[in-house]
Design a protein around this motif. Structure first.
Motif, PDB file in Angstrom:
ATOM      1  N   ARG A 127       0.834  -1.216   0.000  1.00  9.00           N
ATOM      2  CA  ARG A 127       0.000   0.000   0.000  1.00  9.00           C
ATOM      3  C   ARG A 127       0.861   1.255   0.000  1.00  9.00           C
ATOM      4  NH1 ARG A 127      -3.302  -3.070   3.579  1.00  9.00           N
ATOM      5  NH2 ARG A 127      -2.307  -2.104   5.376  1.00  9.00           N
ATOM      6  N   ARG A 128       1.961   1.228   0.774  1.00  8.45           N
ATOM      7  CA  ARG A 128       2.847   2.396   0.804  1.00  8.45           C
ATOM      8  C   ARG A 128       3.482   2.635  -0.563  1.00  8.45           C
ATOM      9  NH1 ARG A 128       4.233   0.159   5.871  1.00  8.45           N
ATOM     10  NH2 ARG A 128       6.108  -0.813   4.964  1.00  8.45           N
ATOM     11  N   LYS A 185       0.843   4.084  -2.930  1.00  4.54           N
ATOM     12  CA  LYS A 185       0.568   5.487  -2.622  1.00  4.54           C
ATOM     13  C   LYS A 185       1.706   6.372  -3.105  1.00  4.54           C
ATOM     14  CE  LYS A 185      -0.696   8.533   1.215  1.00  4.54           C
ATOM     15  NZ  LYS A 185      -0.951   8.614   2.680  1.00  4.54           N
ATOM     16  N   SER A 216       1.463   6.813  -6.798  1.00  9.03           N
ATOM     17  CA  SER A 216       0.358   7.704  -7.142  1.00  9.03           C
ATOM     18  C   SER A 216       0.742   9.167  -6.934  1.00  9.03           C
ATOM     19  CB  SER A 216      -0.863   7.351  -6.298  1.00  9.03           C
ATOM     20  OG  SER A 216      -1.936   8.218  -6.589  1.00  9.03           O
TER      21      SER A 216
END
Length: 302
Positions: A290-291, A294, A297
């Protein structure tokens, strides 16, 4: 003339080499194996000479020698062979130079699923109808083209397709391990300690192979324990998360090779410890993904 014969006999006797080692104990896992099965052979060697791993593992005509390891045990050494035979019968290990000792005369038995007098049936010719293979090939190519076009049309198709293929190749090693641990948690009371830990270590080796990216099936428990910090790092976790597996590996060696009796309650504790390690590693791995997502992104919006 008689004196000369006695002196010659004494000279020949003194030149004969003494046996530089003795095999104190030997173990084998599994006890019974068949053609194609991986077998671990352990020999406890007693000698005053230095024993070291060989510089290279020889090739053999009966199969494959996967690894040779040497572990000092006080005034003894444990020599471990991991082999994969491809023929049945009594298999002789080749003569090996292990440091100052030439180890020779070691063998093991490989069983066959066929009877000794069994005869294989002759091979049949092709049974497919004419044109079947061509039609199947065309259908497969068409399916691949349709899937590829659909994936690229649907926005981030390339990344999604890559992720799906990666999951299919690995078969979600965390889910496989979770299923095995759940089954062992249910069945371990009906199993012997040796069988329970054999299946537990095999499941852990499969999981570690998938996460570390190299084959851990032929590795010893000592080697697997040394890989635990790297396993935690690959999942983005602290080394303490994977550390409880070291105790499980030690207990497994005792049950598999030393005949140690481990009560079902203690086995259940070890299975639960594996479940906790798996949850911790996979939670850290998901958080790390997830890190990274992110971060990508944010970089894309800059």
């Amino acid at each position: 003339m008689t004196g000369f014969a006695v002196a010659l006999f004494a000279l020949i006797a003194s030149s004969l080499p003494a046996q530089p080692y003795t095999i104190a104990r030997s173990f084998r896992s599994p006890i019974e194996s068949y053609v194609g099965d991986t077998v671990e052979l352990r020999y406890v060697v007693r000698t005053d000479l230095l024993i070291e791993p060989p510089e290279s593992v020889p090739s053999v005509d009966w199969g494959r020698i996967d690894s040779v390891a040497v572990l000092p045990l006080g005034n003894e050494y444990e020599v471990r062979f991991v082999v994969t035979p491809f023929v049945p019968g009594t298999i002789a290990l080749p003569r090996l130079r292990l440091g100052q000792v030439d180890v020779d005369g070691l063998s093991f038995v490989v069983n066959s699923v066929l009877d000794d007098d069994a005869q294989l049936a002759p091979a049949y010719g092709p049974l497919v109808l004419p044109g079947t293979r061509s039609a199947a090939t065309i259908a497969l190519i068409g399916a691949v083209v349709l899937v590829s076009v659909g994936a690229f049309v649907a926005g981030r198709g390339r990344e999604r397709l890559t992720a799906v293929l990666a999951r299919l190749r690995t078969g979600r090693p965390d889910r496989r391990l979770a299923r095995e641990l759940a089954r062992l948690g249910r069945d371990q009371q009906r199993m012997s300690a040796r069988d329970c830990y054999t299946e537990l270590i095999r499941a852990l080796q499969d999981y570690m192979s998938a996460r570390l990216g190299f084959d851990c099936r032929s590795r010893t428990s000592t080697e697997l324990a040394a890989f635990l910090p790297a396993l935690a790092s690959m999942c983005g976790a602290h080394p303490s998360v994977s550390a409880p597996l070291a105790e499980v590996l030690t207990a497994a060696d005792g049950a598999k090779f030393a005949g140690r009796s481990i009560r079902p309650k203690a086995r259940g504790v070890h299975v639960d410890a594996c479940v906790g390690v798996l949850d911790g590693l996979e939670s850290a791995r998901r958080a790390s993904k997830r890190r990274r997502s992110k971060s990508r992104s944010l970089d894309a919006h800059r």
